[in-house]
Design a protein around this motif. Structure first.
Motif, PDB file in Angstrom:
ATOM      1  N   ARG A  68       0.020   0.996   1.471  1.00 29.07           N
ATOM      2  CA  ARG A  68       0.785   1.772   0.988  1.00 29.07           C
ATOM      3  C   ARG A  68       1.189   1.220  -0.562  1.00 29.07           C
ATOM      4  O   ARG A  68       1.844   0.153  -0.205  1.00 29.07           O
ATOM      5  CB  ARG A  68       1.827   2.322   1.880  1.00 29.07           C
ATOM      6  N   ALA A 518       3.545   8.419   0.906  1.00 26.28           N
ATOM      7  CA  ALA A 518       2.484   7.114   0.671  1.00 26.28           C
ATOM      8  C   ALA A 518       1.433   7.773  -0.105  1.00 26.28           C
ATOM      9  O   ALA A 518       0.905   7.056  -1.111  1.00 26.28           O
ATOM     10  CB  ALA A 518       2.257   6.547   1.929  1.00 26.28           C
ATOM     11  N   ASN A 522       0.340   6.258  -3.783  1.00 29.87           N
ATOM     12  CA  ASN A 522      -0.910   5.860  -3.815  1.00 29.87           C
ATOM     13  C   ASN A 522      -1.524   6.620  -4.921  1.00 29.87           C
ATOM     14  O   ASN A 522      -2.366   5.813  -5.912  1.00 29.87           O
ATOM     15  CB  ASN A 522      -1.747   5.765  -2.536  1.00 29.87           C
TER      16      ASN A 522
END
Length: 527
Positions: A68, A518, A522
């Motif tokens: 993450r 996450a 990302n």
């Protein structure tokens, strides 16, 4: 990486929204995909707006954030309440640094530790105990601050970023303003006396003197080979040099260290270290200046900032009204800037590097709808206008960089996702949520069924959560697909740190959102 920010999909003619939603997201409009450069950089931080998360500061259990791609992790120092009246080993500060270093290795991405420190705690109500030095409470606060800053400063260097940062005294400045404490603390004619100079002298003496330590493990004395400052003792333990004597972890000697700190602190004979700056006043303004100096003098590579709230001018309900820049400046920003100016927080000799703003830490959907903590796009926009104005007004010259901290990480959840129990709107607003159908038709029922109080949300008849999310207060339809990282950039934001002690964040802890945030982080980091 796309950094296009000029296209605002929410303002597009509705007949073109369907076609352009995908275009906006692909191009990274307002940062939905691809990092957004900062306008006001902070030393040791990325040149793009960084993303961060809360950590439990357990370097041996990194699974929560492995893969993450955060740029920072944050942790509260000590007991999270200021450790009033105690001298403590800054073990969570140390572990936050170790966790950041471990994550940097796993994620192949520089990761900065951020520690939140209270040297005056007003979050639970008005109290003056933290400024009372009768029982050396104030002196111990200074000593703990110095040791925390020293450990964090060294951690940043070890992490090869020099990006370690400190957040000071959440809620304190907000409470001074909200509770009308200016006469008690800021008016030189009526301000209470605070023994700043005496307390700081004792703390600096303690932190800077090599003492004779009597540490023990299971009742057996430890040989620490000479006299050491408190920081040197910590470094000795962390280095592993006491392992032959059975010390394998700081936890092994933490209690003994803290007992010795109390004994040594009590041996202070009143000498004033030569490094203490001249001109510090024994009042609140002098305490602010001494706090800034303590960090600057003992942790020169560390960056730090003081925190301010959205409710400081009374409550946060002002965000729920249609506002102009002028109305926000007059009613909210100007009074807040005046309090900061009177305290000299950003205008004294050792001014901080950045300023910190938060939103109430908990995910508000559905359980905190009542107090007014659910924000739509209009509310977020009002908040960002305030943040920008504060950034530009805290000091003359360049704007002060902004950290958005403890922003709830829950989101508007769709029926395609696993059943959820709590949500928020911050990630949707900043990073975008293209999974939401037109009209929010696919919103999960626990969110869709929330009814809002019209007297708080100023929503007239449109007081279902769905209706509130689809209106912007200006009769313009709201599209949640693109994000608003352009607004963050324009408000001089350099970092957004998600989550809190009881709130969804980027990691699996403290609450797992099955990787939704996450995934957005990302995609922002590496689209």
């Amino acid at each position: 990486k796309a950094t296009v920010s000029v296209l605002n999909c929410a303002s597009v003619n509705p007949s073109f929204v369907t076609m352009l939603r995908a275009v906006c997201v692909v191009l990274g409009a307002t940062g939905a995909a691809g990092t957004v450069p900062v306008q006001t950089p902070v030393r040791g931080w990325p040149t793009y707006i960084a993303m961060g998360a809360i950590t439990d500061a357990n370097p041996s259990d990194r699974d929560s954030l492995d893969g993450r791609l955060v740029d920072a992790v944050f942790k509260y120092a000590g007991d999270g309440q200021g450790d009033v009246g105690k001298l403590v080993w800054p073990i969570f500060t140390q572990q936050a640094g170790a966790t950041a270093t471990a994550l940097a290795g796993v994620n192949k991405r520089a990761t900065r530790p951020v520690v939140v420190s209270y040297t005056a705690q007003l979050s639970n109500g008005v109290t003056y105990v933290d400024w009372d030095n009768t029982n050396k409470v104030l002196a111990k606060h200074f000593a703990n601050l110095i040791l925390t800053a020293q450990v964090l400063d060294a951690t940043g260097v070890n992490n090869a970023t020099e990006g370690a940062s400190l957040v000071l005294n959440p809620d304190m400045m907000g409470m001074v303003q909200q509770q009308g404490l200016q006469a008690k603390l800021l008016d030189p004619r009526t301000a209470m006396k605070i023994d700043v100079n005496a307390a700081l002298a004792q703390a600096v003496w303690f932190a800077g003197t090599a003492h004779e330590w009597h540490l023990s493990l299971y009742g057996k004395g430890l040989d620490v080979a000479g006299d050491h400052t408190p920081l040197e003792v910590i470094q000795l333990v962390v280095s592993g040099k006491l392992q032959p004597q059975g010390v394998y972890s700081p936890w092994d000697v933490k209690a003994s260290f803290e007992t010795e700190c109390e004994r040594l602190f009590g041996s202070y004979a009143g000498a004033v270290p030569a490094s203490i700056p001249h001109g510090l006043t024994d009042n609140f303004k002098g305490w602010v200046e001494a706090t800034n100096w303590a960090v600057r003098a003992h942790a020169p590579r560390l960056t730090f900032g003081w925190q301010e709230n959205v409710w400081c001018a009374g409550s946060d309900h002002w965000v729920h009204h249609d506002q102009s820049e002028d109305s926000i400046r007059t009613a909210i920003t100007a009074p807040t800037l005046r309090v900061f100016a009177l305290a000299g927080v950003y205008t004294n000799r050792w001014a901080p590097d950045f300023v910190v703003f938060d939103k109430y830490e908990r995910d508000p959907i559905p359980s905190l709808a009542g107090p007014g903590y659910i924000w739509n796009a209009r509310d977020w926009q009002n908040f960002m206008v305030y943040v920008k104005q504060m950034s530009e007004g805290l000091r003359s010259g360049a704007p002060t960089p902004v950290m958005l901290w403890q922003i709830p990480g829950g989101h508007l959840q769709t029926t395609k996702e696993a059943a959820g129990t709590e949500g928020a709107t911050g990630p949707d607003y900043f990073l975008g949520n293209p999974d939401l159908a037109a009209g929010l038709a696919n919103l999960q029922s626990y969110q869709k069924e929330v009814t809002l109080d019209a007297s708080i949300y100023n929503c007239g008849s449109a007081c279902s959560l769905t209706e509130y999310m689809l209106t912007n207060g200006d009769d313009k339809a709201v599209d949640w697909a693109p994000g608003h990282m352009d607004q963050a950039r324009e408000a001089n934001v350099f970092a957004i740190l998600w989550g809190g002690g009881s709130t969804i964040s980027v990691g699996k802890k403290p609450i797992d959102d099955h990787g939704w945030l996450a995934g957005r982080v990302n995609r922002y980091a590496e689209p």
